[in-house]
Design an enzyme around this catalytic site. Structure first.
Site, PDB file in Angstrom:
ATOM      1  CG  HIS A 137      28.281  -4.391  50.191  1.00 27.73           C
ATOM      2  ND1 HIS A 137      26.836  -3.918  49.778  1.00 27.73           N
ATOM      3  CD2 HIS A 137      28.801  -3.255  49.734  1.00 27.73           C
ATOM      4  CE1 HIS A 137      26.883  -2.917  49.350  1.00 27.73           C
ATOM      5  NE2 HIS A 137      28.080  -2.369  49.064  1.00 27.73           N
ATOM      6  CG  HIS A 138      23.772  -2.649  54.793  1.00 28.54           C
ATOM      7  ND1 HIS A 138      22.753  -3.415  55.296  1.00 28.54           N
ATOM      8  CD2 HIS A 138      23.702  -1.735  55.903  1.00 28.54           C
ATOM      9  CE1 HIS A 138      22.024  -2.901  56.421  1.00 28.54           C
ATOM     10  NE2 HIS A 138      22.791  -1.893  56.818  1.00 28.54           N
ATOM     11  CB  SER A 139      23.772  -5.590  48.873  1.00 27.98           C
ATOM     12  OG  SER A 139      25.293  -6.238  48.967  1.00 27.98           O
TER      13      SER A 139
END
Length: 469
Positions: A137-139
């Site tokens: 996930h980009h987070s």
């Protein structure tokens, strides 16, 4: 529970942005292997790697009573993160391995979010196609951070004990005598102020009402939910270097945008004929790394157990316009126009400004306002582009030679997104499209490949002409 809550770590503003439904982003990086996958060896390597020790990769996403996201430490269950897939396509579907993997990634981009009941990453072992798909996930971090993490699990093919490296960008040497230095600095300052004002105003306009004219490759609000198709354009870095030398002080990024401008013009000629006006602006959106240190430094410090190195999402947003022109007698004009545009961007603070503004909006107005502004910028532009430097030498994963590295993201309102990743003298660009808008991504990929070859031919002819004179 009270003790756990006290130890929770809040997400960064950029991390919170990537968790909003409209901007929910998962990075899908695929690693092709030469030999069949050894599942037990892969699991053993992952179990002892930084991946299972890094705070971001060993934490659950939780929300407090106000809806604010936090990271909470948890135990890793590898069996829930390592997913074995027999084949990227059903047995009754034909096609080669590349098509199968691209179709698999295209489906993941719109239909397979990561579950929040475990840390936000998965590793898919696609057995029939001998490839590993890292879904992160980009987070958890940006492309530079995550490429560092990925390479920390690999070794160089020519030295089984050595870590791969990532090429850093060398700063340009500035010419000029001491007598000209102060005047040069004043002129540079004036250019920075001017271009910053111009580009920041342009970025704010994109947040509000300014948008590209409709073309055959335009997306829009809601397009992120449409089915996807994917194709791969392959480039030789040696060919790009030949083109680069044809124009003084040009860079690989200049060549890339020259290729994109020429390739999009070729494709629009196929789809629209002569209906488009020459000089039509087609605006791209790019994320620029703002770290002072390259990803290699992050990886080395992580290997030493230093968790306080720069990590996460530290990038700014750039608007990168290219222009539609029908093919002419000098293909290098595409490169020259791209170089002028990128040189102007380098003299601006557009990227740092966008990062700070996004941080402030998220902190004081909340995620809904920040998401709305970012979503409008995407809807008002035409394509997404990223370019990440991978290892310059060949590498292995658990002793298995790596044949290619490619990356892509979850779908966005853009009908076309392009993500280029270099590896061992090659660069593969994953082109993901909304298939109801762009039904033939392989044709688009061929347009980009032909554009580079045409630029190389023109550059070679120019070099010979100069040498002959």
């Amino acid at each position: 529970m009270e003790q756990q809550t006290e130890n929770d770590e809040p997400l960064t503003p950029a991390g919170r942005l990537f968790l909003q439904p409209e901007m929910d982003q998962v990075i899908n990086c695929v690693m092709g292997l030469k030999n069949p996958i050894d599942i037990s060896a892969i699991k053993s390597e992952i179990g002892t790697s930084i991946l299972t020790r890094h705070p971001r990769f060993t934490s659950l996403l939780v929300r407090d009573r106000r809806g604010v996201e936090h990271w909470r430490k948890t135990q890793i269950d590898l069996d829930r993160h390592v997913i074995v897939v027999d084949s990227a396509v059903p047995d009754d579907v034909g096609g080669d391995d590349e098509d199968a993997v691209n179709d698999y990634l295209a489906d993941l981009a719109v239909s397979s979010p990561l579950s929040t009941d475990k840390p936000l990453w998965e590793i898919h072992l696609v057995m029939a196609q001998n490839c590993i798909v890292f879904r992160i996930h980009h987070s958890l971090g940006d492309g530079i951070s995550l490429m560092s993490m990925l390479l920390s699990c690999c070794r160089r093919a020519d030295d089984a004990d050595a870590l791969p490296c990532m090429n850093g960008t060398k700063s340009r040497e500035r010419n000029g005598t001491e007598r000209r230095r102060w005047s040069w600095r004043v002129w540079e300052f004036v250019k920075v102020v001017w271009f910053t004002v111009v580009f920041v105003v342009g970025l704010m306009g994109r947040c509000l009402w300014v948008k590209d004219k409709k073309t055959a490759v335009s997306g829009g609000a809601g397009v992120e939910l449409w089915p996807r198709k994917m194709a791969t354009a392959r480039f030789s870095l040696d060919d790009m270097k030949v083109v680069k030398k044809a124009i003084p002080d040009a860079t690989i990024n200049d060549v890339l945008f020259g290729v994109i401008s020429s390739g999009l013009s070729r494709y629009l000629d196929i789809r629209s004929g002569k209906a488009l006006q020459e000089g039509l602006q087609i605006t791209g959106l790019a994320m620029v790394n703002l770290r002072k240190q390259p990803g290699l430094q992050d990886m080395e410090n992580l290997m030493k157990g230093n968790w306080k190195v720069r990590w996460g999402n530290q990038f700014g947003m750039l608007l990168l316009p290219v222009y539609y022109y029908r093919g002419g007698s000098d293909p290098l004009q595409y490169l020259k126009r791209a170089k002028v545009m990128i040189d102007q961007k380098k003299h601006s603070l557009e990227a740092p400004f966008s990062y700070k503004m996004g941080d402030l909006v998220m902190s004081y107005l909340g995620p809904k306002a920040a998401t709305l502004l970012n979503y409008r910028v995407v809807c008002n532009t035409t394509f997404t582009i990223s370019n990440v430097l991978g290892p310059p030498e060949e590498i292995t994963a658990v002793g298995n030679p790596v044949t290619y590295l490619r990356a892509s993201l979850s779908s966005l309102p853009h009908a076309i997104t392009m993500h280029m990743l270099s590896y061992a003298g090659r660069a593969d660009m994953q082109i993901m499209v909304a298939k109801d808008i762009i039904p033939d991504p392989k044709v688009l990929a061929k347009c980009f490949e032909d554009a580079l070859l045409e630029l190389k031919e023109a550059a070679t002819a120019t070099t010979k002409s100069i040498g002959g004179n």
